[in-house]
Design an enzyme around this catalytic site. Sequence first.
Site, PDB file in Angstrom:
ATOM      1  N   SER A  78       0.835  -1.199   0.000  1.00  0.00           N
ATOM      2  CA  SER A  78       0.000   0.000   0.000  1.00  0.00           C
ATOM      3  C   SER A  78       0.877   1.260   0.000  1.00  0.00           C
ATOM      4  O   SER A  78       1.639   1.468  -0.935  1.00  0.00           O
ATOM      5  CB  SER A  78      -0.969  -0.067   1.196  1.00  0.00           C
ATOM      6  OG  SER A  78      -1.993   0.880   1.082  1.00  0.00           O
ATOM      7  N   ASP A 130     -10.322  -3.944  -5.536  1.00  0.00           N
ATOM      8  CA  ASP A 130      -9.658  -3.086  -4.548  1.00  0.00           C
ATOM      9  C   ASP A 130     -10.261  -1.679  -4.619  1.00  0.00           C
ATOM     10  O   ASP A 130     -10.142  -1.010  -5.644  1.00  0.00           O
ATOM     11  CB  ASP A 130      -8.154  -3.035  -4.837  1.00  0.00           C
ATOM     12  CG  ASP A 130      -7.355  -2.432  -3.695  1.00  0.00           C
ATOM     13  OD1 ASP A 130      -7.901  -1.564  -2.985  1.00  0.00           O
ATOM     14  OD2 ASP A 130      -6.191  -2.813  -3.517  1.00  0.00           O
ATOM     15  N   HIS A 145      -8.269  -4.913  -0.941  1.00  0.00           N
ATOM     16  CA  HIS A 145      -6.952  -4.375  -0.611  1.00  0.00           C
ATOM     17  C   HIS A 145      -6.143  -5.304   0.284  1.00  0.00           C
ATOM     18  O   HIS A 145      -5.025  -4.985   0.660  1.00  0.00           O
ATOM     19  CB  HIS A 145      -7.138  -3.012   0.072  1.00  0.00           C
ATOM     20  CG  HIS A 145      -5.932  -2.123  -0.009  1.00  0.00           C
ATOM     21  ND1 HIS A 145      -5.363  -1.740  -1.200  1.00  0.00           N
ATOM     22  CD2 HIS A 145      -5.181  -1.534   0.970  1.00  0.00           C
ATOM     23  CE1 HIS A 145      -4.320  -0.946  -0.963  1.00  0.00           C
ATOM     24  NE2 HIS A 145      -4.190  -0.820   0.350  1.00  0.00           N
TER      25      HIS A 145
END
Length: 205
Positions: free
Chosen positions: A104, A154, A185
């Site tokens: 991320s 996502d 995610h």
Amino acid sequence: MSKDAYIHKVLPGSPGSPLLFVFHGTGADEDQLLTFGRELLPGATIISPRGDVSEHGAARFFRRTGEGVYDMDDLARATAKMAGFVKAHVEAAKPSAVLGLGYSNGANVLASVVFAEPSLFDAVALMHPLIPFEPQVRGSLAGRHILITAGRRDPICPPNLTSRLEAYLRADGADVTVEWHDGGHEVRPNEIDAARRLFAPAPAA
């Protein structure tokens, strides 16, 4: 360049072994991926920095003004600082390979370092990166191995931007693999297996 530019933790490996830098996601810290890195590469030295930006108490590597809206000046600052941090550790360790893994926000700063310093990492795993801008790669990524992992649903990293990032990296010569899953995610087992394959030592000739 300073080895202590960031608060960080190190899991020592064998002398001359690969260096694996791991970069956490928003709101985590240097402990998030440390053990994961050790599981992926048992003999490597694992280095895990903590993001130096606080977003309402959540650690990040660079500022943003909204979801997917980056403070590009602060990203440039973070990129230069992180590249210096990585170089300082590489110069001190003289490793057999320099590897990176980020999740991320950690994947985003790692990708930005790769754009700025294409020769710094031998291979990187970008887990759920979001690059909402056209990267300017300062050199060639030929011979560099890059894994992108992503979820088709996502909500943070739209699949079309994942595919666009893949195209940018391929156009600059990188050897790119994309590992998808049908979720969001979160990191799933197939992503972990793909990272393990990416970092697996080459068989002896």
